[in-house]
Design a protein around this motif. Structure first.
Motif, PDB file in Angstrom:
ATOM      1  N   THR A 115     -26.312 -26.561  23.109  1.00 36.95           N
ATOM      2  CA  THR A 115     -25.125 -26.130  24.319  1.00 36.95           C
ATOM      3  C   THR A 115     -25.056 -24.774  24.389  1.00 36.95           C
ATOM      4  O   THR A 115     -25.066 -23.999  23.429  1.00 36.95           O
ATOM      5  N   VAL A 116     -24.930 -24.443  25.674  1.00 34.95           N
ATOM      6  CA  VAL A 116     -24.641 -22.860  26.074  1.00 34.95           C
ATOM      7  C   VAL A 116     -23.185 -22.647  26.018  1.00 34.95           C
ATOM      8  O   VAL A 116     -22.509 -23.467  26.788  1.00 34.95           O
ATOM      9  N   CYS A 117     -22.821 -21.638  25.692  1.00 36.73           N
ATOM     10  CA  CYS A 117     -21.323 -21.212  25.712  1.00 36.73           C
ATOM     11  C   CYS A 117     -21.389 -19.689  26.276  1.00 36.73           C
ATOM     12  O   CYS A 117     -22.122 -19.075  26.118  1.00 36.73           O
ATOM     13  N   SER A 118     -20.135 -19.431  26.491  1.00 37.60           N
ATOM     14  CA  SER A 118     -19.727 -18.092  27.250  1.00 37.60           C
ATOM     15  C   SER A 118     -19.980 -17.116  26.010  1.00 37.60           C
ATOM     16  O   SER A 118     -19.867 -17.303  25.016  1.00 37.60           O
ATOM     17  N   THR A 119     -20.111 -15.877  26.685  1.00 36.33           N
ATOM     18  CA  THR A 119     -20.497 -14.603  25.766  1.00 36.33           C
ATOM     19  C   THR A 119     -19.528 -13.458  26.073  1.00 36.33           C
ATOM     20  O   THR A 119     -19.207 -13.602  27.652  1.00 36.33           O
ATOM     21  N   ILE A 120     -19.509 -12.513  25.616  1.00 35.31           N
ATOM     22  CA  ILE A 120     -18.417 -11.458  25.951  1.00 35.31           C
ATOM     23  C   ILE A 120     -19.124 -10.566  27.316  1.00 35.31           C
ATOM     24  O   ILE A 120     -20.395 -10.437  27.218  1.00 35.31           O
ATOM     25  N   GLY A 121     -18.219 -10.623  28.295  1.00 40.33           N
ATOM     26  CA  GLY A 121     -18.955  -9.741  29.439  1.00 40.33           C
ATOM     27  C   GLY A 121     -19.452 -10.468  30.453  1.00 40.33           C
ATOM     28  O   GLY A 121     -20.297  -9.627  31.170  1.00 40.33           O
ATOM     29  N   ILE A 122     -19.524 -11.649  30.478  1.00 38.88           N
ATOM     30  CA  ILE A 122     -20.221 -12.350  31.436  1.00 38.88           C
ATOM     31  C   ILE A 122     -19.913 -12.130  32.969  1.00 38.88           C
ATOM     32  O   ILE A 122     -20.776 -11.645  33.920  1.00 38.88           O
TER      33      ILE A 122
END
Length: 133
Positions: A115-122
């Motif tokens: 599963t893809v999840c958000s990361t810092i600075g998107i």
């Protein structure tokens, strides 16, 4: 050579990263050049776990990832998706209509199930990518 474009935040600035992958016959392992040792180790473990979870067998060969430009220090899991897409493209397991090219940007960290999840600075990375076209 397979490649994908990724990005991460370095010193509060967007940094675009080309993820290249070369495969060599030999001892089965994943090597990531361009990440600090601990981050590279964790990333390799995530890639292997995701492949196993999805039922994808990794062949007995050396997967050598190189992150460019090489002079930047990177951290975090923000390049996970670019690495995984490059690996899966190399293995031929991506959908046939997905063609990797320079003007795509693969952003996101990954959970062990893929599963893809958000990361810092998107938002900052997307804005910087839009400015570059």
């Amino acid at each position: 050579m397979d490649f994908a474009q990724g990005a991460c935040i370095v010193s509060l600035q967007p940094s675009f990263v080309r993820v290249e992958l070369a495969r060599f016959v030999g001892i089965p392992q994943i090597v990531i050049v361009g990440l600090p040792t601990q981050v590279a180790s964790e990333t390799k473990e995530r890639l292997v776990a995701i492949a196993k979870t999805l039922g994808i067998k990794l062949p007995h060969c050396l997967f050598l990832f190189s992150l460019s430009p090489p002079c930047q220090v990177r951290s975090g899991a923000g390049l996970d998706l670019a690495l995984l897409v490059t690996l899966f493209h190399s293995l031929g397991v991506l959908r046939k209509d997905i063609v990797l090219h320079e003007r795509q940007l693969w952003l996101g960290a990954l959970r062990l199930d893929g599963t893809v999840c958000s990361t810092i600075g998107i938002p900052v990375l997307i804005e910087a990518a839009a400015q570059l076209g």
